[in-house]
Scaffold this motif. Structure first.
Motif, PDB file in Angstrom:
ATOM      1  N   MET A   1      34.770  38.372  35.920  1.00 41.63           N
ATOM      2  CA  MET A   1      34.645  39.547  35.061  1.00 41.63           C
ATOM      3  C   MET A   1      33.446  40.379  35.507  1.00 41.63           C
ATOM      4  O   MET A   1      32.337  39.861  35.662  1.00 41.63           O
ATOM      5  CB  MET A   1      34.451  39.114  33.609  1.00 41.63           C
ATOM      6  CG  MET A   1      34.355  40.286  32.629  1.00 41.63           C
ATOM      7  SD  MET A   1      34.240  39.775  30.900  1.00 41.63           S
ATOM      8  CE  MET A   1      32.528  39.269  30.821  1.00 41.63           C
ATOM      9  N   ARG A   2      33.654  41.655  35.716  1.00 39.97           N
ATOM     10  CA  ARG A   2      32.575  42.565  36.058  1.00 39.97           C
ATOM     11  C   ARG A   2      31.876  43.021  34.777  1.00 39.97           C
ATOM     12  O   ARG A   2      32.445  43.004  33.688  1.00 39.97           O
ATOM     13  CB  ARG A   2      33.128  43.777  36.799  1.00 39.97           C
ATOM     14  CG  ARG A   2      33.763  43.442  38.146  1.00 39.97           C
ATOM     15  CD  ARG A   2      34.352  44.686  38.778  1.00 39.97           C
ATOM     16  NE  ARG A   2      33.341  45.656  39.105  1.00 39.97           N
ATOM     17  CZ  ARG A   2      32.692  45.696  40.271  1.00 39.97           C
ATOM     18  NH1 ARG A   2      32.955  44.801  41.198  1.00 39.97           N
ATOM     19  NH2 ARG A   2      31.788  46.612  40.513  1.00 39.97           N
ATOM     20  N   ALA A   3      30.651  43.443  34.931  1.00 40.82           N
ATOM     21  CA  ALA A   3      29.912  43.952  33.780  1.00 40.82           C
ATOM     22  C   ALA A   3      30.589  45.221  33.268  1.00 40.82           C
ATOM     23  O   ALA A   3      31.069  46.045  34.049  1.00 40.82           O
ATOM     24  CB  ALA A   3      28.472  44.246  34.171  1.00 40.82           C
ATOM     25  N   PRO A   4      30.636  45.419  31.959  1.00 41.70           N
ATOM     26  CA  PRO A   4      31.258  46.633  31.403  1.00 41.70           C
ATOM     27  C   PRO A   4      30.426  47.868  31.735  1.00 41.70           C
ATOM     28  O   PRO A   4      29.220  47.796  31.967  1.00 41.70           O
ATOM     29  CB  PRO A   4      31.266  46.356  29.907  1.00 41.70           C
ATOM     30  CG  PRO A   4      30.163  45.375  29.694  1.00 41.70           C
ATOM     31  CD  PRO A   4      30.121  44.516  30.922  1.00 41.70           C
ATOM     32  N   ASP A   5      31.094  49.008  31.738  1.00 40.74           N
ATOM     33  CA  ASP A   5      30.430  50.258  32.091  1.00 40.74           C
ATOM     34  C   ASP A   5      29.285  50.610  31.154  1.00 40.74           C
ATOM     35  O   ASP A   5      28.303  51.243  31.571  1.00 40.74           O
ATOM     36  CB  ASP A   5      31.450  51.407  32.101  1.00 40.74           C
ATOM     37  CG  ASP A   5      32.447  51.299  33.258  1.00 40.74           C
ATOM     38  OD1 ASP A   5      32.162  50.548  34.219  1.00 40.74           O
ATOM     39  OD2 ASP A   5      33.498  51.946  33.180  1.00 40.74           O
ATOM     40  N   TRP A   6      29.379  50.193  29.879  1.00 35.06           N
ATOM     41  CA  TRP A   6      28.319  50.563  28.936  1.00 35.06           C
ATOM     42  C   TRP A   6      26.972  49.964  29.320  1.00 35.06           C
ATOM     43  O   TRP A   6      25.927  50.490  28.936  1.00 35.06           O
ATOM     44  CB  TRP A   6      28.680  50.194  27.499  1.00 35.06           C
ATOM     45  CG  TRP A   6      28.986  48.746  27.228  1.00 35.06           C
ATOM     46  CD1 TRP A   6      30.221  48.198  27.029  1.00 35.06           C
ATOM     47  CD2 TRP A   6      28.051  47.654  27.111  1.00 35.06           C
ATOM     48  NE1 TRP A   6      30.121  46.839  26.792  1.00 35.06           N
ATOM     49  CE2 TRP A   6      28.795  46.484  26.838  1.00 35.06           C
ATOM     50  CE3 TRP A   6      26.666  47.565  27.204  1.00 35.06           C
ATOM     51  CZ2 TRP A   6      28.203  45.232  26.666  1.00 35.06           C
ATOM     52  CZ3 TRP A   6      26.056  46.322  27.041  1.00 35.06           C
ATOM     53  CH2 TRP A   6      26.814  45.174  26.771  1.00 35.06           C
ATOM     54  N   LEU A   7      26.983  48.876  30.089  1.00 34.27           N
ATOM     55  CA  LEU A   7      25.728  48.227  30.445  1.00 34.27           C
ATOM     56  C   LEU A   7      24.830  49.142  31.267  1.00 34.27           C
ATOM     57  O   LEU A   7      23.600  49.085  31.145  1.00 34.27           O
ATOM     58  CB  LEU A   7      26.008  46.934  31.206  1.00 34.27           C
ATOM     59  CG  LEU A   7      24.779  46.122  31.612  1.00 34.27           C
ATOM     60  CD1 LEU A   7      24.054  45.580  30.380  1.00 34.27           C
ATOM     61  CD2 LEU A   7      25.158  44.985  32.548  1.00 34.27           C
ATOM     62  N   THR A 192      26.066  29.770  37.839  1.00 34.25           N
ATOM     63  CA  THR A 192      25.924  30.551  36.611  1.00 34.25           C
ATOM     64  C   THR A 192      26.892  31.739  36.556  1.00 34.25           C
ATOM     65  O   THR A 192      27.246  32.202  35.486  1.00 34.25           O
ATOM     66  CB  THR A 192      24.489  31.071  36.479  1.00 34.25           C
ATOM     67  OG1 THR A 192      24.149  31.829  37.655  1.00 34.25           O
ATOM     68  CG2 THR A 192      23.506  29.912  36.339  1.00 34.25           C
ATOM     69  N   GLN A 193      27.259  32.274  37.705  1.00 31.17           N
ATOM     70  CA  GLN A 193      28.195  33.407  37.820  1.00 31.17           C
ATOM     71  C   GLN A 193      27.825  34.563  36.880  1.00 31.17           C
ATOM     72  O   GLN A 193      28.597  34.952  36.002  1.00 31.17           O
ATOM     73  CB  GLN A 193      29.626  32.946  37.575  1.00 31.17           C
ATOM     74  CG  GLN A 193      30.112  31.946  38.614  1.00 31.17           C
ATOM     75  CD  GLN A 193      31.564  31.565  38.461  1.00 31.17           C
ATOM     76  OE1 GLN A 193      32.356  32.296  37.849  1.00 31.17           O
ATOM     77  NE2 GLN A 193      31.933  30.433  39.014  1.00 31.17           N
ATOM     78  N   PRO A 194      26.635  35.132  37.062  1.00 29.20           N
ATOM     79  CA  PRO A 194      26.228  36.245  36.205  1.00 29.20           C
ATOM     80  C   PRO A 194      27.058  37.495  36.474  1.00 29.20           C
ATOM     81  O   PRO A 194      27.538  37.719  37.583  1.00 29.20           O
ATOM     82  CB  PRO A 194      24.767  36.462  36.595  1.00 29.20           C
ATOM     83  CG  PRO A 194      24.692  35.999  38.014  1.00 29.20           C
ATOM     84  CD  PRO A 194      25.631  34.833  38.100  1.00 29.20           C
ATOM     85  N   HIS A 195      27.192  38.314  35.444  1.00 28.42           N
ATOM     86  CA  HIS A 195      27.865  39.606  35.588  1.00 28.42           C
ATOM     87  C   HIS A 195      26.888  40.701  36.003  1.00 28.42           C
ATOM     88  O   HIS A 195      27.313  41.739  36.486  1.00 28.42           O
ATOM     89  CB  HIS A 195      28.524  40.002  34.263  1.00 28.42           C
ATOM     90  CG  HIS A 195      29.460  38.972  33.731  1.00 28.42           C
ATOM     91  ND1 HIS A 195      29.296  38.374  32.511  1.00 28.42           N
ATOM     92  CD2 HIS A 195      30.561  38.411  34.275  1.00 28.42           C
ATOM     93  CE1 HIS A 195      30.261  37.511  32.302  1.00 28.42           C
ATOM     94  NE2 HIS A 195      31.038  37.505  33.357  1.00 28.42           N
ATOM     95  N   PHE A 196      25.609  40.455  35.782  1.00 25.12           N
ATOM     96  CA  PHE A 196      24.594  41.425  36.206  1.00 25.12           C
ATOM     97  C   PHE A 196      23.312  40.699  36.535  1.00 25.12           C
ATOM     98  O   PHE A 196      23.080  39.546  36.139  1.00 25.12           O
ATOM     99  CB  PHE A 196      24.363  42.494  35.139  1.00 25.12           C
ATOM    100  CG  PHE A 196      23.692  42.023  33.880  1.00 25.12           C
ATOM    101  CD1 PHE A 196      22.317  42.160  33.701  1.00 25.12           C
ATOM    102  CD2 PHE A 196      24.433  41.458  32.844  1.00 25.12           C
ATOM    103  CE1 PHE A 196      21.702  41.735  32.534  1.00 25.12           C
ATOM    104  CE2 PHE A 196      23.825  41.027  31.674  1.00 25.12           C
ATOM    105  CZ  PHE A 196      22.462  41.166  31.518  1.00 25.12           C
TER     106      PHE A 196
END
Length: 248
Positions: A1-7, A192-196
């Protein structure tokens, strides 16, 4: 899952839009309200209490910004709610009170402060409160184990790692080599597989966040941007900045 645009859509106010000259202390309710008024996203820190609550505060101990002294981990939430920020009438708030205040009006980036002892009660408490909250929230930590806990307990929550190039200064002396080693160059990433990634601005550019951003698709935030030079660097190398000390 990629980080959402709102981030990355809005600059992120570091510990809220605080300004001691105007009586607004970091992480206090007034700093959160000021950031909402300014239409910024908000970064805050949370700390665990003796009774398992999550309180909005950066330091492990009272005294720098508040009245009183002693570790937050040795006090209950009820005790900490009575602690005033210096030179203000405002009190420390819990994470559920933070959510009530924000009420979905701004994106939140919540940093879990860790004692690097494997205790996951703080992550569990955050997720418990998040279960009934509808606004945009991401969570992050310097501690890879806290990020792993978020991945395991709430895989759909946007999660990130707070990082820098090296961990050999006095602040990190409390950690042993085995604790520090996974943090260097984001070695924990596959686990950990961070999104950001939230990376120290003065350490950019650097290979590890470049790889995370360009090969693994992680969003890249930069902390803490305070000067025009740092802002230019963030614009060049990151997707968004975590800022303080000025209003973008």
């Amino acid at each position: 899952m990629r980080a959402p645009d709102w981030l990355t859509a809005r600059p992120v106010a570091h510990r809220g839009l605080h300004d001691r000259a105007r009586g607004i202390v970091e992480n206090m309710p007034g700093a959160i309200s000021a950031a909402i008024t300014g239409n910024f996203s908000i970064e805050v820190d949370i700390q665990l209490t003796a009774d398992g609550e999550a309180m909005v505060h950066h330091d492990d101990n009272l005294g720098r910004l508040t009245d009183g002294a002693g570790p937050l981990l040795g006090m209950t939430a009820a005790q900490l709610r009575q602690v005033p920020f210096k030179d203000t009438p405002e009190r420390m708030m819990s994470v559920d009170e933070l959510f009530d205040l924000v009420a979905g009006r701004a994106a939140l980036v919540i940093e879990l402060k860790s004692h690097f002892d494997g205790d996951r009660k703080l992550a569990r408490r955050l997720l418990q409160v998040l279960d009934s909250y509808k606004g945009p929230v991401a969570a992050m930590s310097f501690d890879p184990d806290q990020v792993l806990a978020l991945r395991q307990l709430a895989p759909k929550l946007t999660r990130g790692i707070t990082a820098e190039r090296s961990y050999d200064d006095a602040y990190w002396a409390k950690l042993n080599e085995a604790q520090r080693d996974p943090m260097v160059a984001l070695k924990h990433g596959l686990r950990t597989q961070p999104h950001f990634v939230a990376y120290r601005i003065d350490d950019l550019p650097a290979p590890a966040p470049w790889i995370a951003r360009n090969l693994f698709g992680c969003a890249l935030l930069s902390w803490t941007v305070r000067t025009p030079e740092q802002r230019a660097r963030a614009s060049r190398y990151a997707d968004q900045m975590i800022f303080e000390g000025f209003v973008p």
